[in-house]
Design a protein around this motif. Structure first.
Motif, PDB file in Angstrom:
ATOM      1  N   ALA A   1       0.973  -1.179  -0.161  1.00 54.95           N
ATOM      2  CA  ALA A   1       0.263   0.343  -0.060  1.00 54.95           C
ATOM      3  C   ALA A   1       1.138   1.585  -0.259  1.00 54.95           C
ATOM      4  CB  ALA A   1      -0.752   0.019   1.175  1.00 54.95           C
ATOM      5  N   SER A   2       1.931   1.477   0.696  1.00 55.92           N
ATOM      6  CA  SER A   2       2.335   2.522   0.508  1.00 55.92           C
ATOM      7  C   SER A   2       3.794   2.902  -0.596  1.00 55.92           C
ATOM      8  CB  SER A   2       4.299   2.184   1.927  1.00 55.92           C
ATOM      9  OG  SER A   2       3.607   2.370   3.133  1.00 55.92           O
ATOM     10  N   LEU A   3       3.696   1.698  -1.232  1.00 58.00           N
ATOM     11  CA  LEU A   3       5.078   1.104  -2.346  1.00 58.00           C
ATOM     12  C   LEU A   3       4.317   2.279  -3.531  1.00 58.00           C
ATOM     13  CD1 LEU A   3       6.799   0.973  -4.414  1.00 58.00           C
ATOM     14  CD2 LEU A   3       6.317  -0.891  -4.627  1.00 58.00           C
ATOM     15  N   LEU A   4       2.587   1.664  -3.380  1.00 55.90           N
ATOM     16  CA  LEU A   4       1.381   2.280  -4.209  1.00 55.90           C
ATOM     17  C   LEU A   4       1.482   3.745  -4.444  1.00 55.90           C
ATOM     18  CD1 LEU A   4      -0.876  -1.122  -4.803  1.00 55.90           C
ATOM     19  CD2 LEU A   4       0.832   0.222  -6.020  1.00 55.90           C
ATOM     20  N   ASP A   5       1.123   3.646  -3.264  1.00 56.28           N
ATOM     21  CA  ASP A   5       0.775   5.479  -2.766  1.00 56.28           C
ATOM     22  C   ASP A   5       1.879   6.514  -3.174  1.00 56.28           C
ATOM     23  OD1 ASP A   5      -1.805   5.321  -1.720  1.00 56.28           O
ATOM     24  OD2 ASP A   5      -0.757   4.895   0.357  1.00 56.28           O
ATOM     25  N   GLU A   6       3.218   5.747  -2.835  1.00 58.67           N
ATOM     26  CA  GLU A   6       4.291   6.464  -3.078  1.00 58.67           C
ATOM     27  C   GLU A   6       4.770   6.556  -5.104  1.00 58.67           C
ATOM     28  OE1 GLU A   6       6.064   8.560  -1.425  1.00 58.67           O
ATOM     29  OE2 GLU A   6       5.318   7.492   0.672  1.00 58.67           O
ATOM     30  N   LEU A   7       3.895   5.532  -5.049  1.00 59.73           N
ATOM     31  CA  LEU A   7       4.299   6.137  -6.934  1.00 59.73           C
ATOM     32  C   LEU A   7       3.127   6.170  -6.945  1.00 59.73           C
ATOM     33  CD1 LEU A   7       4.718   1.862  -7.642  1.00 59.73           C
ATOM     34  CD2 LEU A   7       6.631   3.980  -7.760  1.00 59.73           C
ATOM     35  N   VAL A   8       1.780   6.683  -7.172  1.00 59.88           N
ATOM     36  CA  VAL A   8       1.333   7.283  -7.356  1.00 59.88           C
ATOM     37  C   VAL A   8       1.518   9.347  -7.402  1.00 59.88           C
ATOM     38  CG1 VAL A   8      -1.486   8.662  -6.754  1.00 59.88           C
ATOM     39  CG2 VAL A   8      -1.017   6.350  -7.207  1.00 59.88           C
ATOM     40  N   VAL A   9       2.369   8.861  -6.354  1.00 54.70           N
ATOM     41  CA  VAL A   9       3.003  10.446  -6.586  1.00 54.70           C
ATOM     42  C   VAL A   9       4.062  11.002  -7.249  1.00 54.70           C
ATOM     43  CG1 VAL A   9       1.558  11.276  -4.017  1.00 54.70           C
ATOM     44  CG2 VAL A   9       4.374  10.857  -3.779  1.00 54.70           C
ATOM     45  N   ARG A  10       5.055   9.884  -7.397  1.00 57.32           N
ATOM     46  CA  ARG A  10       6.526   9.709  -8.330  1.00 57.32           C
ATOM     47  C   ARG A  10       5.785   9.828  -9.280  1.00 57.32           C
ATOM     48  NH1 ARG A  10      11.044   9.499  -5.925  1.00 57.32           N
ATOM     49  NH2 ARG A  10      11.784   9.862  -7.447  1.00 57.32           N
ATOM     50  N   ALA A  11       4.533   9.163  -9.824  1.00 56.30           N
ATOM     51  CA  ALA A  11       4.510   9.205 -11.308  1.00 56.30           C
ATOM     52  C   ALA A  11       4.980   9.092 -12.840  1.00 56.30           C
ATOM     53  CB  ALA A  11       2.563   8.499 -11.691  1.00 56.30           C
ATOM     54  N   GLU A  12       4.644  10.733 -12.385  1.00 56.64           N
ATOM     55  CA  GLU A  12       6.082  11.772 -13.398  1.00 56.64           C
ATOM     56  C   GLU A  12       6.938  12.091 -13.774  1.00 56.64           C
ATOM     57  OE1 GLU A  12       6.469  15.824 -11.056  1.00 56.64           O
ATOM     58  OE2 GLU A  12       4.629  15.981 -11.747  1.00 56.64           O
ATOM     59  N   ASP A  13       7.099  11.271 -12.264  1.00 54.78           N
ATOM     60  CA  ASP A  13       9.029  10.805 -12.669  1.00 54.78           C
ATOM     61  C   ASP A  13       9.209   9.600 -13.684  1.00 54.78           C
ATOM     62  OD1 ASP A  13       9.752  12.697 -11.413  1.00 54.78           O
ATOM     63  OD2 ASP A  13       9.433  11.555  -8.896  1.00 54.78           O
ATOM     64  N   VAL A  14       8.010   8.749 -13.914  1.00 49.36           N
ATOM     65  CA  VAL A  14       8.059   7.526 -14.504  1.00 49.36           C
ATOM     66  C   VAL A  14       8.480   7.741 -16.810  1.00 49.36           C
ATOM     67  CG1 VAL A  14       7.466   5.663 -15.029  1.00 49.36           C
ATOM     68  CG2 VAL A  14       7.156   6.015 -13.461  1.00 49.36           C
ATOM     69  N   PRO A  15       9.621   7.337 -16.949  1.00 50.50           N
ATOM     70  CA  PRO A  15       9.764   8.329 -18.456  1.00 50.50           C
ATOM     71  C   PRO A  15       8.391   7.583 -19.476  1.00 50.50           C
ATOM     72  CG  PRO A  15      11.987   7.324 -17.852  1.00 50.50           C
ATOM     73  CD  PRO A  15      10.318   6.527 -16.877  1.00 50.50           C
TER      74      PRO A  15
END
Length: 767
Positions: free
Chosen positions: A501-515
Motif C-alpha cells: 500500500a505504501s509503495l503504490l501510494d508513493e508511486l502515485v505521487v512519483r508517477a510523473e518521474d516515470v519516463p
C-alpha cells in the motif's frame, strides 16, 4: 529586510551524483573529498586571518589603550557583550595585536590570565587569585609571599594574618610554603603584620621592578552571581597595586540584572566604581552572518540543483535569519545540521529540515508546540471559512508567551514550512491538489512525513527514497517492478497493512518521474500483480471508504492519463491490460465502459480514462479472459468472486448473452465454488461514530445478490452438505458456518448487518 532592498545570491550546482542504472552511487576520488567536513568548535579565534566578522580593528583599539598607558595607577577595563558575541575571540585578538603591532611596549608587559571558573572552591578564590599574581610577577620571594598572604587574609575576612595558619590546609597554601622556603611562614607568624602595611611594601616592590602587568579575567559569565561578586571584590581589593591593568570580560547586561535581583543597591553604579573604561564588543554585521550561513547550510545539506538552493534560501530568509545574531549561533546551527542531516539525507526535504531544525535550536518551545499540534498545522481549514476566534486561537496556541521575535515574524516563518497556516494570517488557502506535491517532495507539511522531521527517521508507512528511485529508474523492466510489489506485499507495516500500500501510494505521487517510453511496461507490471497484492489488510477500515490496492492501481493509472496523447495512452492501457490479472482486468473494463456511457444507466462522473474504442477493446479482452478462467475453474481464485461474476454478467449483457448464472448453477456441486461463494457473499466494513472509542465491525449479507447468481435454496443445501460431510477443512467449515449463521438472520429484502465491537486502534496508539 528593508522593503525594496534585495540581496542577490549566485546559485551554483555543487556536484552531480553519478547515476548508473538509476541507483545513487557513492562518489569517489575528488568528489568524495568534497563531502568531507569538520565540526565548528566553540574555541575563540586567535589570528586576524580567522576573523570573519571584523573584530580585529576593535581588538586593536583595546590593545592600543593597554600598550600606550604609562600611568602607574591601576586601571580596570571591561570587555562585554552577550553570550556568543565574540568576547573571548576579542581577547585573543588583543593579545595578537599587542604582540604584532606594539612590540616595544609589549616587551615590558606581562600578561596574566586568571579563569575563576577553573577554581571551584569559593573559600580559596582570593588566595588562588593572589597566588596566580605572585607566580607571574617579577618580585622577590618575600614580596611574593606577602602577595599570597594578602589573598588568604582577604579570603578569610580575618583581622590579622596569623590565625589563618591553623585554618588553611588547602593546596594553595602548601604550594606557597614550599615555593618560598619559609618566607611566607615567617610572615604569617608575625602578629604585627597587617594588609595595608604589606600592600604598601608590595606596591613599592612593583614600582621598583618597572614591569607592567595585564591581568585578563575571562568567562565571568560562567560564574554564579556570588562568585562573580567575589571576583569584582578581589579586583577592587587589589586595585591600588601599581602598574597593573585588569581586563574583565563578561556579559554586562546579565551581571547587572543578577545584581539587581540578588543584592539591593548593587546596580550599574557598582560596576562603574570598579571599571574605568568599558568596551562593548560590536555585533557582527548581519549581512556577513547571513552570507556565511548560506555558505555553511548549502554545504551541510549538499543542495543538488538550483531548485534545491532556491527553496533553501527562502527558508533561510523567512525561518533562520530572525534568530541569527552571533557567530556562536552560526556555529551551533552548522554543527546541528552536520550531525543530524546525514541520518535523513535523501529521505526528507532539505529546505524544510533546515527550517524545522532552526526552530528546534533557537526556539525549542515553538518546535514542541508544532509537534503537539500536528493536526492543527497540517489540516485544511473547514470550507465554512475562518472566524476571528479561529485565527486568534491558532496564534495563541502556537505563539503564546514567545516574545522574540515578533509574532508577525513567527507567522511568516511557519507559513513557509506549513503553507496551510497562511490563511489564518491573511494569506492564501491551499486545496487538496497540493497534498500530492508536498508528499512527493517529502515536505514537513505532508502528513506522511511530518513525524519523520521530529524523529530523524522515516516512518515504516513510507519507503526509502532510494528504493523508489530504483523502481522508477527500472520502470521499463516489468519483472523488476512486479517483483518489487510482490516483496512489498510480504512486508507488514507496524500500524497495519503491508508495504505494498505504501509503495503504490508513493508511486502515485512519483508517477510523473516515470519516463514516457516506460509507461506501458510499467502499467503492465502493476496490472499483472494487482489481484495478488490486493490484500484485505491493505483495505480501508472505515464504513463508506473503499480504499484498497486495486483502487490505488486505478489512481496510478490516472496520473499517466495526461502524460502522453490520447492515442498513445489508449494503446498503452490496452497493451498493459493484456498482462493484467483477471479481477483487475474486469474492474478496468467496467470502469472504462461506465466512463464512456456504454453500460446503460451507469455513466460515471469522472473523465473517461480511455476512449470508447479502447473501452470496447478492454471489454473484449476481459470477456475472453473470464470465459477462459471459468472453463478451467481458475476463476475461483479471484479475490472477490461475487463482484467479478457481476462484472462478467454486465459485460455479457452488452453482447446480448447470459451465461454467468448458468455457469454458477452448473458448478454448484463443486465444493470449491460453494466455499468461494460463501466467503465472497459476506462483506465486511468497520466504523466508529461520534465520540466513541469503539470500532464497530459490520458483516453484511444481501440475499438479493445471492439470488441474482444462483438458486439460494440450492446454495444453502450445498453449504449444509459440506458442513455435515467429511472432506471439508476446518478453515472452509469456518467460512461456511459464518455465512450460514448470517443467512438465517438476514431478511429477504434488506441486507443484514451484524456488528462486533473493538477498542479503536487510534486510541491505542495515542501518546
Amino acid at each position: 529586510m528593508t522593503p525594496g532592498k534585495k540581496i542577490v545570491y549566485s546559485v551554483a550546482v555543487r556536484r552531480e551524483k553519478t547515476r548508473g542504472t538509476g541507483l545513487m552511487t557513492e562518489p569517489s576520488g575528488e568528489q568524495a573529498e568534497i563531502q568531507e567536513w569538520t565540526m565548528n568548535s566553540d574555541r575563540p579565534i586567535a589570528e586576524p586571518d580567522e576573523d570573519q566578522f571584523e573584530l580585529t580593528s576593535f581588538a586593536r583599539t583595546i590593545a592600543r589603550v593597554i600598550a600606550k598607558n604609562r600611568s602607574e595607577d591601576s586601571f580596570v577595563l571591561g570587555v562585554h557583550g552577550p553570550w556568543g558575541i565574540g568576547k573571548s575571540s576579542t581577547v585573543a585578538l588583543v593579545r595578537h595585536c599587542l604582540d604584532a603591532e606594539f612590540g616595544e611596549d609589549r616587551e615590558n608587559l606581562e600578561i596574566i590570565e586568571f579563569n575563576p571558573w577553573w577554581f571551584t572552591d569559593k573559600e580559596s578564590l582570593h588566595a588562588d587569585f593572589f597566588a596566580e599574581l605572585a607566580a607571574a610577577m617579577s618580585l622577590p620571594d618575600r614580596e611574593r609571599a606577602r602577595l599570597r598572604a594578602i589573598g588568604h587574609r582577604l579570603g578569610k575576612h580575618s583581622a590579622s594574618i596569623a590565625p589563618i595558619v591553623g585554618l588553611i590546609g588547602g593546596s594553595a597554601m602548601e604550594k606557597a610554603l614550599r615555593a618560598t622556603g619559609g618566607v611566607l611562614q615567617d610572615f604569617l607568624e608575625d602578629p604585627k603584620a597587617t594588609v595595608p602595611h604589606e600592600h604598601r611594601r608590595i606596591s613599592d616592590a612593583l614600582r621598583e621592578a618597572g614591569k607592567r602587568y595585564l591581568v585578563v579575567i575571562d568567562d565571568l559569565d560562567r560564574l554564579d552571581i556570588e562568585e562573580a561578586m567575589m571576583v569584582f571584590q578581589l579586583v577592587k581589593s587589589s586595585g591600588r597595586l601599581p602598574n597593573i591593568t585588569y581586563m574583565l570580560v563578561f556579559d554586562r547586561a546579565l551581571v547587572e540584572r543578577h545584581l539587581k535581583e540578588r543584592f539591593s543597591g548593587a546596580d550599574q553604579q557598582y560596576l562603574d566604581k570598579i571599571i574605568q573604561a568599558s568596551f562593548e564588543v560590536p555585533p557582527p554585521d548581519k549581512t556577513d552572518l547571513r552570507y556565511k550561513l548560506r555558505e555553511q547550510v548549502l554545504r551541510a545539506v549538499d543542495a543538488q540543483n538550483q531548485d534545491d538552493e532556491a527553496r533553501i534560501l527562502d527558508v533561510l530568509v523567512d525561518v533562520v535569519w530572525p534568530f541569527l545574531n552571533t557567530a556562536r549561533d552560526l556555529a551551533r546551527f552548522d554543527n546541528v545540521l552536520k550531525i543530524l542531516w546525514p541520518s535523513v539525507e535523501g529521505e526528507l526535504d532539505r529546505a524544510d529540515f533546515v527550517g524545522i531544525e532552526a526552530l528546534r535550536v533557537f526556539l525549542p518551545l515553538l518546535h514542541r508546540r508544532i509537534f503537539d499540534n500536528k493536526n492543527a498545522v497540517l489540516r485544511r481549514p473547514a470550507a465554512r471559512g475562518l472566524s476571528e476566534d479561529d485565527r486568534a486561537s491558532m496564534t495563541k496556541t502556537l505563539f503564546d508567551g514567545l516574545d522574540q521575535p515578533s509574532v508577525r515574524v513567527l507567522q511568516q516563518a511557519l507559513s513557509r514550512l506549513f503553507p496551510r497556516l497562511e490563511i489564518y494570517w491573511g494569506g492564501s488557502g491551499y486545496d487538496s491538489d497540493w497534498e500530492a506535491e508536498w508528499r512527493k517532495n517529502r515536505q514537513i507539511c505532508s502528513e506522511t512525513f511530518f513525524d519523520s522531521y521530529f524523529r530523524y527517521a522515516i516512518d515504516d508507512s513510507t519507503l526509502p527514497a532510494s528504493q523508489l528511485d530504483q523502481i522508477i529508474s527500472q520502470s521499463g523492466d516489468g519483472k523488476t517492478v512486479a517483483s518489487a510489489l510482490r516483496k512489498a506485499s510480504a512486508r507488514p507495516r507496524r500500524q497495519g497493512g503491508t508495504k505494498a500500500a505504501s509503495l503504490l501510494d508513493e508511486l502515485v505521487v512519483r508517477a510523473e518521474d516515470v519516463p514516457e517510453q516506460n509507461i506501458e511496461s510499467f502499467l503492465g507490471a502493476v496490472f499483472s500483480v494487482v489481484d495478488e497484492i490486493n490484500l484485505p489488510i491493505d483495505g480501508s477500515r472505515r464504513l463508506g471508504d473503499f480504499e484498497d490496492n486495486e483502487l490505488r492501481a486505478h489512481w496510478l493509472l490516472n496520473r499517466f492519463r495526461d502524460r502522453v496523447s490520447k492515442e498513445q495512452f489508449d494503446r498503452a492501457v490496452v497493451r498493459a491490460a493484456k498482462l493484467a490479472s483477471l479481477q483487475f482486468l474486469l474492474s478496468l473494463a467496467d470502469r472504462a465502459l461506465r466512463n464512456n456511457g456504454l453500460i446503460e444507466g451507469r455513466r460515471g462522473a469522472e473523465r473517461s480514462i480511455v476512449s470508447s474504442e479502447a473501452a470496447i477493446e478492454l471489454r473484449d479482452l476481459a470477456l475472453e479472459a473470464v470465459t477462459r478462467a471459468a472453463s478451467d475453474m481458475s476463476l475461483l481464485q479471484v479475490p472477490e468472486l461475487v463482484s467479478s461474476l457481476y462484472v462478467w454478467m454486465q459485460l455479457e449483457e452488452m453482447m446480448g448473452e447470459e451465461t454467468v448464472r448458468d455457469w454458477v448453477q452448473q458448478n454448484l456441486e463443486d465444493p470449491q465454488l460453494v466455499v468461494a461463494l460463501a466467503g465472497s457473499f459476506v462483506s465486511t466494513n468497520q466504523s466508529s461514530s461520534g465520540r466513541s472509542n469503539v470500532t464497530r465491525t459490520r458483516y453484511l449479507v444481501h440475499k438479493k445478490l445471492v439470488a441474482g447468481l444462483c438458486d439460494p435454496k440450492r446454495l444453502i443445501s450445498c453449504v449444509d452438505e459440506l458442513l455435515a460431510g467429511p472432506g471439508t477443512t476446518d478453515e472452509e467449515k469456518s467460512t461456511l458456518r459464518h455465512f450460514r449463521e448470517l443467512w438465517d438472520e438476514a431478511s429477504d429484502e434488506e441486507p443484514l448487518f451484524v456488528e462486533q465491537l473493538a477498542l479503536d486502534e487510534a486510541d491505542m496508539t495515542e501518546e
